[in-house]
Design a protein around this motif. Structure first.
Motif, PDB file in Angstrom:
ATOM      1  N   ASN A 147     -11.967 100.692 134.151  1.00  0.00           N
ATOM      2  CA  ASN A 147     -11.153 101.793 134.600  1.00  0.00           C
ATOM      3  C   ASN A 147     -10.677 101.745 136.280  1.00  0.00           C
ATOM      4  N   PHE A 148      -9.967 100.794 136.507  1.00  0.00           N
ATOM      5  CA  PHE A 148      -9.730 100.260 137.950  1.00  0.00           C
ATOM      6  C   PHE A 148      -9.235 101.519 138.692  1.00  0.00           C
ATOM      7  N   LEU A 149      -8.000 102.344 138.252  1.00  0.00           N
ATOM      8  CA  LEU A 149      -7.652 103.483 138.997  1.00  0.00           C
ATOM      9  C   LEU A 149      -8.677 104.384 139.168  1.00  0.00           C
ATOM     10  N   TRP A 150      -9.694 104.891 137.991  1.00  0.00           N
ATOM     11  CA  TRP A 150     -10.750 105.699 138.500  1.00  0.00           C
ATOM     12  C   TRP A 150     -11.587 105.315 139.507  1.00  0.00           C
ATOM     13  N   VAL A 151     -11.950 104.143 139.654  1.00  0.00           N
ATOM     14  CA  VAL A 151     -12.853 103.352 140.501  1.00  0.00           C
ATOM     15  C   VAL A 151     -12.144 103.583 141.893  1.00  0.00           C
ATOM     16  N   MET A 152     -10.975 103.272 141.922  1.00  0.00           N
ATOM     17  CA  MET A 152     -10.247 103.598 143.295  1.00  0.00           C
ATOM     18  C   MET A 152      -9.921 105.086 143.680  1.00  0.00           C
ATOM     19  N   LEU A 153      -9.984 105.894 142.702  1.00  0.00           N
ATOM     20  CA  LEU A 153      -9.899 107.163 143.214  1.00  0.00           C
ATOM     21  C   LEU A 153     -11.361 107.641 143.632  1.00  0.00           C
ATOM     22  N   MET A 154     -12.341 107.294 142.902  1.00  0.00           N
ATOM     23  CA  MET A 154     -13.820 107.618 143.597  1.00  0.00           C
ATOM     24  C   MET A 154     -14.028 106.970 144.739  1.00  0.00           C
ATOM     25  N   ALA A 155     -13.556 105.760 144.967  1.00  0.00           N
ATOM     26  CA  ALA A 155     -13.508 105.233 146.454  1.00  0.00           C
ATOM     27  C   ALA A 155     -12.853 106.084 147.324  1.00  0.00           C
ATOM     28  N   ALA A 156     -11.703 106.615 146.901  1.00  0.00           N
ATOM     29  CA  ALA A 156     -10.761 107.463 147.810  1.00  0.00           C
ATOM     30  C   ALA A 156     -11.635 108.948 148.072  1.00  0.00           C
TER      31      ALA A 156
END
Length: 182
Positions: free
Chosen positions: A62-71
């Motif tokens: 879930n690449f986008l979700w990981v990026m959102l959590m990083a944000a």
């Protein structure tokens, strides 16, 4: 219908509040969510997009979700909290989108409200709203995709619709690769 449009808007607002209380009566973060949280944490801390420092293994889907959590981490919000905040927003958007889809397809405010009710009381949708996973995001993307396609069927295709559909589908693929099914 028995009520005016304004009355249906109030009914929908009250329904969404009740459905949010239903879904969020108990936060149910699942263990798989912590995989994404750890990847996000390591990315923000400069270790890289890894589960364990020094091990280059892609263990998330879930690449986008990981990026959102990083944000979220970057702005100082723990993923355990940020995922719930984001999921809450997405859950509301899913309820609204199901209402709009039903209204567009059935052209009946009462049935559209019932569709939002059925969506919000669906066990899987309600439980995954607080799972910490990307499920509400993926559902929202699928609902938007359906809305765009339905609009195109009803009113004819144009470049703007094609671009919107391509954008949503590509975002869905960044969210989860199994969105390729769409």
């Amino acid at each position: 219908s028995l009520f005016g449009i304004k009355t249906f808007k109030y009914i929908l607002l009250v329904l969404i509040i009740l459905l949010m209380l239903f879904a969020f009566q108990k936060i149910r973060l699942v263990d798989d969510a912590f995989i994404s949280f750890r990847y996000a944490k390591n990315l923000v801390e400069g270790v890289g997009l890894v589960f364990n420092p020094g091990e280059r293994v892609e263990g998330y889907s879930n690449f986008l979700w990981v990026m959102l959590m990083a944000a979220g981490l970057k702005i100082g919000i723990l993923p355990e909290h940020f995922s719930i905040i984001l999921s809450g927003l997405l859950h509301v958007l899913c309820l609204l989108m199901s209402y709009l889809l039903a209204l567009k397809l059935l052209k009946n405010y009462t049935l559209a409200v019932i569709m939002a009710l059925l969506t919000g009381t669906n066990w899987t949708i309600a439980n995954f709203a607080t799972s910490g996973l990307e499920t509400p995001l993926q559902l929202f993307e699928f609902l938007v995709t359906t809305y765009i396609v339905l609009h195109g069927i009803q009113h004819g295709w144009n470049r703007r619709l094609t671009l919107a559909l391509a954008l949503v589908l590509n975002i869905a693929l960044l969210t989860r690769p199994d969105a390729i099914v769409l």
